[in-house]
Motif scaffolding. Structure first.
Motif, PDB file in Angstrom:
ATOM      1  N   SER A  72      11.686 -13.847   4.125  1.00 48.46           N
ATOM      2  CA  SER A  72      12.156 -12.600   4.754  1.00 48.46           C
ATOM      3  C   SER A  72      11.058 -11.544   4.770  1.00 48.46           C
ATOM      4  CB  SER A  72      13.389 -12.060   4.028  1.00 48.46           C
ATOM      5  OG  SER A  72      14.479 -12.938   4.208  1.00 48.46           O
ATOM      6  N   MET A  73      10.244 -11.517   3.730  1.00 44.92           N
ATOM      7  CA  MET A  73       9.131 -10.564   3.714  1.00 44.92           C
ATOM      8  C   MET A  73       8.093 -10.930   4.768  1.00 44.92           C
ATOM      9  SD  MET A  73       8.779  -9.534  -0.290  1.00 44.92           S
ATOM     10  CE  MET A  73       7.785  -8.081  -0.022  1.00 44.92           C
ATOM     11  N   HIS A  74       7.799 -12.225   4.924  1.00 44.31           N
ATOM     12  CA  HIS A  74       6.894 -12.642   6.007  1.00 44.31           C
ATOM     13  C   HIS A  74       7.444 -12.178   7.358  1.00 44.31           C
ATOM     14  CE1 HIS A  74       3.653 -15.096   4.416  1.00 44.31           C
ATOM     15  NE2 HIS A  74       4.490 -15.864   3.715  1.00 44.31           N
ATOM     16  N   LEU A  75       8.726 -12.423   7.559  1.00 48.55           N
ATOM     17  CA  LEU A  75       9.349 -12.065   8.838  1.00 48.55           C
ATOM     18  C   LEU A  75       9.343 -10.548   9.036  1.00 48.55           C
ATOM     19  CD1 LEU A  75      10.628 -13.566  11.201  1.00 48.55           C
ATOM     20  CD2 LEU A  75      12.847 -13.317  10.073  1.00 48.55           C
ATOM     21  N   SER A  76       9.614  -9.793   7.985  1.00 47.05           N
ATOM     22  CA  SER A  76       9.599  -8.327   8.083  1.00 47.05           C
ATOM     23  C   SER A  76       8.217  -7.800   8.438  1.00 47.05           C
ATOM     24  CB  SER A  76      10.034  -7.697   6.756  1.00 47.05           C
ATOM     25  OG  SER A  76      11.371  -7.981   6.494  1.00 47.05           O
ATOM     26  N   ILE A  77       7.199  -8.346   7.796  1.00 47.21           N
ATOM     27  CA  ILE A  77       5.832  -7.897   8.082  1.00 47.21           C
ATOM     28  C   ILE A  77       5.452  -8.253   9.512  1.00 47.21           C
ATOM     29  CG2 ILE A  77       3.401  -8.251   7.475  1.00 47.21           C
ATOM     30  CD1 ILE A  77       4.508  -8.664   4.512  1.00 47.21           C
ATOM     31  N   SER A  78       5.837  -9.436   9.963  1.00 45.30           N
ATOM     32  CA  SER A  78       5.563  -9.830  11.351  1.00 45.30           C
ATOM     33  C   SER A  78       6.235  -8.868  12.329  1.00 45.30           C
ATOM     34  CB  SER A  78       6.058 -11.255  11.618  1.00 45.30           C
ATOM     35  OG  SER A  78       5.320 -12.181  10.868  1.00 45.30           O
ATOM     36  N   GLU A  79       7.469  -8.529  12.054  1.00 54.89           N
ATOM     37  CA  GLU A  79       8.203  -7.595  12.920  1.00 54.89           C
ATOM     38  C   GLU A  79       7.585  -6.199  12.868  1.00 54.89           C
ATOM     39  OE1 GLU A  79      11.182  -8.066  15.081  1.00 54.89           O
ATOM     40  OE2 GLU A  79       9.982  -9.891  14.958  1.00 54.89           O
ATOM     41  N   CYS A  81       4.520  -5.466  12.368  1.00 61.27           N
ATOM     42  CA  CYS A  81       3.275  -5.519  13.151  1.00 61.27           C
ATOM     43  C   CYS A  81       3.565  -5.577  14.645  1.00 61.27           C
ATOM     44  CB  CYS A  81       2.429  -6.712  12.730  1.00 61.27           C
ATOM     45  SG  CYS A  81       1.720  -6.533  11.082  1.00 61.27           S
ATOM     46  N   SER A  82       4.613  -6.289  15.039  1.00 58.93           N
ATOM     47  CA  SER A  82       4.907  -6.440  16.464  1.00 58.93           C
ATOM     48  C   SER A  82       5.288  -5.114  17.119  1.00 58.93           C
ATOM     49  CB  SER A  82       6.001  -7.484  16.702  1.00 58.93           C
ATOM     50  OG  SER A  82       7.277  -6.982  16.379  1.00 58.93           O
ATOM     51  N   ILE A  83       5.898  -4.215  16.334  1.00 58.77           N
ATOM     52  CA  ILE A  83       6.291  -2.913  16.894  1.00 58.77           C
ATOM     53  C   ILE A  83       5.470  -1.767  16.310  1.00 58.77           C
ATOM     54  CG2 ILE A  83       8.637  -3.663  17.464  1.00 58.77           C
ATOM     55  CD1 ILE A  83       9.603  -2.154  14.924  1.00 58.77           C
ATOM     56  N   ASP A  84       4.490  -2.109  15.482  1.00 61.90           N
ATOM     57  CA  ASP A  84       3.626  -1.137  14.811  1.00 61.90           C
ATOM     58  C   ASP A  84       4.441  -0.033  14.133  1.00 61.90           C
ATOM     59  OD1 ASP A  84       1.132  -0.319  13.901  1.00 61.90           O
ATOM     60  OD2 ASP A  84       0.877   1.109  15.543  1.00 61.90           O
ATOM     61  N   GLN A  85       5.342  -0.474  13.265  1.00 63.17           N
ATOM     62  CA  GLN A  85       6.209   0.447  12.544  1.00 63.17           C
ATOM     63  C   GLN A  85       6.211   0.090  11.080  1.00 63.17           C
ATOM     64  OE1 GLN A  85       7.610   3.190  13.712  1.00 63.17           O
ATOM     65  NE2 GLN A  85       8.350   3.636  11.684  1.00 63.17           N
ATOM     66  N   PRO A  86       5.779   0.907  10.185  1.00 65.20           N
ATOM     67  CA  PRO A  86       5.322   2.273  10.417  1.00 65.20           C
ATOM     68  C   PRO A  86       4.000   2.281  11.199  1.00 65.20           C
ATOM     69  CG  PRO A  86       5.011   1.656   8.109  1.00 65.20           C
ATOM     70  CD  PRO A  86       5.734   0.529   8.755  1.00 65.20           C
ATOM     71  N   PRO A  87       3.805   3.345  11.968  1.00 63.05           N
ATOM     72  CA  PRO A  87       2.600   3.419  12.801  1.00 63.05           C
ATOM     73  C   PRO A  87       1.323   3.212  11.987  1.00 63.05           C
ATOM     74  CG  PRO A  87       4.110   5.192  13.365  1.00 63.05           C
ATOM     75  CD  PRO A  87       4.656   4.534  12.122  1.00 63.05           C
ATOM     76  N   GLY A  88       0.513   2.270  12.446  1.00 59.05           N
ATOM     77  CA  GLY A  88      -0.732   1.948  11.774  1.00 59.05           C
ATOM     78  C   GLY A  88      -0.679   0.641  10.997  1.00 59.05           C
ATOM     79  N   ILE A  89       0.515   0.090  10.777  1.00 63.86           N
ATOM     80  CA  ILE A  89       0.623  -1.137   9.988  1.00 63.86           C
ATOM     81  C   ILE A  89      -0.029  -2.313  10.705  1.00 63.86           C
ATOM     82  CG2 ILE A  89       2.935  -1.824  10.789  1.00 63.86           C
ATOM     83  CD1 ILE A  89       1.465  -2.222   7.213  1.00 63.86           C
ATOM     84  N   ARG A  90       0.096  -2.385  12.016  1.00 65.62           N
ATOM     85  CA  ARG A  90      -0.509  -3.498  12.757  1.00 65.62           C
ATOM     86  C   ARG A  90      -2.015  -3.544  12.512  1.00 65.62           C
ATOM     87  NH1 ARG A  90       0.349  -2.475  18.396  1.00 65.62           N
ATOM     88  NH2 ARG A  90       2.447  -3.253  18.055  1.00 65.62           N
ATOM     89  N   GLN A  91      -2.679  -2.416  12.682  1.00 67.45           N
ATOM     90  CA  GLN A  91      -4.127  -2.376  12.502  1.00 67.45           C
ATOM     91  C   GLN A  91      -4.511  -2.701  11.059  1.00 67.45           C
ATOM     92  OE1 GLN A  91      -6.163   1.421  12.527  1.00 67.45           O
ATOM     93  NE2 GLN A  91      -7.882   0.503  13.655  1.00 67.45           N
ATOM     94  N   ALA A  92      -3.773  -2.166  10.114  1.00 63.81           N
ATOM     95  CA  ALA A  92      -4.079  -2.411   8.705  1.00 63.81           C
ATOM     96  C   ALA A  92      -3.948  -3.900   8.362  1.00 63.81           C
ATOM     97  CB  ALA A  92      -3.166  -1.569   7.810  1.00 63.81           C
ATOM     98  N   VAL A  93      -2.905  -4.543   8.863  1.00 57.77           N
ATOM     99  CA  VAL A  93      -2.707  -5.969   8.599  1.00 57.77           C
ATOM    100  C   VAL A  93      -3.781  -6.791   9.314  1.00 57.77           C
ATOM    101  CG1 VAL A  93      -1.134  -7.941   8.901  1.00 57.77           C
ATOM    102  CG2 VAL A  93      -0.245  -5.740   8.089  1.00 57.77           C
ATOM    103  N   GLU A  94      -4.108  -6.410  10.541  1.00 54.06           N
ATOM    104  CA  GLU A  94      -5.163  -7.118  11.275  1.00 54.06           C
ATOM    105  C   GLU A  94      -6.502  -7.004  10.555  1.00 54.06           C
ATOM    106  OE1 GLU A  94      -5.002  -5.453  15.231  1.00 54.06           O
ATOM    107  OE2 GLU A  94      -3.283  -6.699  15.792  1.00 54.06           O
ATOM    108  N   LEU A  95      -6.809  -5.821  10.023  1.00 50.82           N
ATOM    109  CA  LEU A  95      -8.048  -5.646   9.264  1.00 50.82           C
ATOM    110  C   LEU A  95      -8.062  -6.529   8.008  1.00 50.82           C
ATOM    111  CD1 LEU A  95      -8.494  -1.761   9.449  1.00 50.82           C
ATOM    112  CD2 LEU A  95     -10.032  -3.484  10.437  1.00 50.82           C
ATOM    113  N   LEU A  96      -6.953  -6.557   7.316  1.00 51.31           N
ATOM    114  CA  LEU A  96      -6.862  -7.373   6.109  1.00 51.31           C
ATOM    115  C   LEU A  96      -6.972  -8.858   6.455  1.00 51.31           C
ATOM    116  CD1 LEU A  96      -6.498  -7.552   3.057  1.00 51.31           C
ATOM    117  CD2 LEU A  96      -4.014  -7.440   3.434  1.00 51.31           C
TER     118      LEU A  96
END
Length: 144
Positions: A72-79, A81-96
């Motif tokens: 569920s945590m994998h799925l939550s993080i994927s979701e 990132c898909s909507i960038d919520q909270p704003p900036g999470i997509r970029q932070a995860v992509e950088l990591l």
């Protein structure tokens, strides 16, 4: 807002596992869940029997990871990132993920940040701090 019970979550993942193994058609969210399930063969045995999974509801074993929570945590993080919520999470995860060279490994680090944020929120009785969460992920992306 969708608020599934623990039983609903267990039924969902067991159903996705069964559909995946029998090549049944799946909805988009199920396909994403199936990808994460495939990354975790150590959990497959627990996903084969929905009745056994439901019977173990409420059992706490501190020495064993909860596969349903983990997936569920994998799925939550994927979701997120898909909507960038909270704003900036997509970029932070992509950088990591780029820093680690592995999205799956990056997700496991993000889970630690997400868990910490939720624990601190509950402990303090305040809403989750999305900015602190993103900053924790960014810090991991910029250190060795």
């Amino acid at each position: 807002m969708f608020n599934p019970s623990q039983a609903d979550v267990r039924r969902f993942y067991c159903s996705v596992f069964a559909k995946s193994r029998s090549s049944e058609p799946m909805e988009a969210i199920e396909m994403l869940a199936a990808q994460w399930i495939d990354e975790h063969p150590e959990h497959h045995a627990e996903l084969t029997d929905v009745e056994a999974a439901l019977a173990r509801l409420g059992e706490a074993d501190p020495g064993r990871e909860n596969p349903f929570l983990h997936l569920s945590m994998h799925l939550s993080i994927s979701e997120q990132c898909s909507i960038d919520q909270p704003p900036g999470i997509r970029q932070a995860v992509e950088l990591l993920a780029a820093r680690r060279g592995d999205l799956h490994a990056a997700h496991h680090e993000v889970m630690e940040c997400l868990g910490t944020m939720l624990w601190e929120s509950q402990r303090a009785g305040r809403p989750p701090d999305g900015q602190a969460y993103i900053e924790a992920v960014r810090q991991r992306a910029t250190r060795d």
